[in-house]
Write a protein that holds these residues in place. Structure first.
Motif, short mmCIF file in Angstrom:
data_model
loop_
_atom_site.label_atom_id
_atom_site.label_comp_id
_atom_site.label_asym_id
_atom_site.label_seq_id
_atom_site.Cartn_x
_atom_site.Cartn_y
_atom_site.Cartn_z
N LEU A 52 -27.81 -7.28 7.19
CA LEU A 52 -27.33 -8.37 6.34
C LEU A 52 -28.16 -9.65 6.45
O LEU A 52 -28.27 -10.39 5.48
N LYS B 167 -32.74 -6.50 5.06
CA LYS B 167 -32.47 -6.53 3.61
C LYS B 167 -33.36 -5.53 2.87
O LYS B 167 -32.91 -4.85 1.95
N SER C 127 -32.01 -2.14 3.51
CA SER C 127 -30.81 -1.98 2.68
C SER C 127 -31.18 -1.66 1.24
O SER C 127 -30.53 -0.83 0.59
N THR D 175 -26.07 -6.03 -0.31
CA THR D 175 -26.62 -6.48 0.97
C THR D 175 -28.03 -7.04 0.76
O THR D 175 -28.39 -8.05 1.36
N TYR D 176 -28.79 -6.41 -0.10
CA TYR D 176 -30.14 -6.90 -0.37
C TYR D 176 -30.11 -8.18 -1.17
O TYR D 176 -30.81 -9.15 -0.86
#
Length: 131
Positions: free
Chosen positions: A69, A75, A78, A128-129
């Protein structure tokens, strides 16, 4: 968002472990017996590595949700995982014939549940990205 990654981690570990039952449930001994030894072994080996990859994704989510996160590398990881699950979601609709599940209550339920699950995974990893 961290709680979603923890939930996903647990679910992915369970899914990875569920693969252990595939050969018996899908009757691979009989179903794959007509294949050459190479093709039969490819099925087993690829299934193992899919299960192993899914299990490792689950462990990553459980052990490193904060890093996924809050760090640039997390990121990007993710994003990659989100793209992976988005591709899996597309395969759910365009890679399998509807003959596999349509008109069969158990298979239709599994198809719907996994469609929802792949959508959830894709959404959480993409968020999340991007957040």
């Amino acid at each position: 968002m961290e709680i979603h990654l923890k939930i996903i981690g647990s679910l992915l570990i369970a899914l990875g472990l569920l693969h252990v039952s595939f050969p018996r449930y899908f009757n691979w001994k009989q179903e794959l017996s007509t294949l050459s030894i190479m093709n039969r072994q490819i099925m087993y080996v690829h299934s193992f590595f899919i299960a192993f990859g899914v299990l490792l994704m689950g462990l990553l989510c459980l052990s490193s949700s904060n890093e996924l996160l809050n760090t640039p590398l997390g990121k990007r990881v993710s994003l990659g995982i989100g793209i992976f699950w988005a591709a899996r979601l597309l395969v759910q609709f365009f890679g399998y014939s509807t003959k596999v599940w349509r008109g069969k209550s158990f298979e239709t339920t599994v198809h719907i549940l996994f469609s929802i699950f792949w959508t959830y995974l894709t959404t959480i990893f993409m968020l999340t990205y991007f957040l």
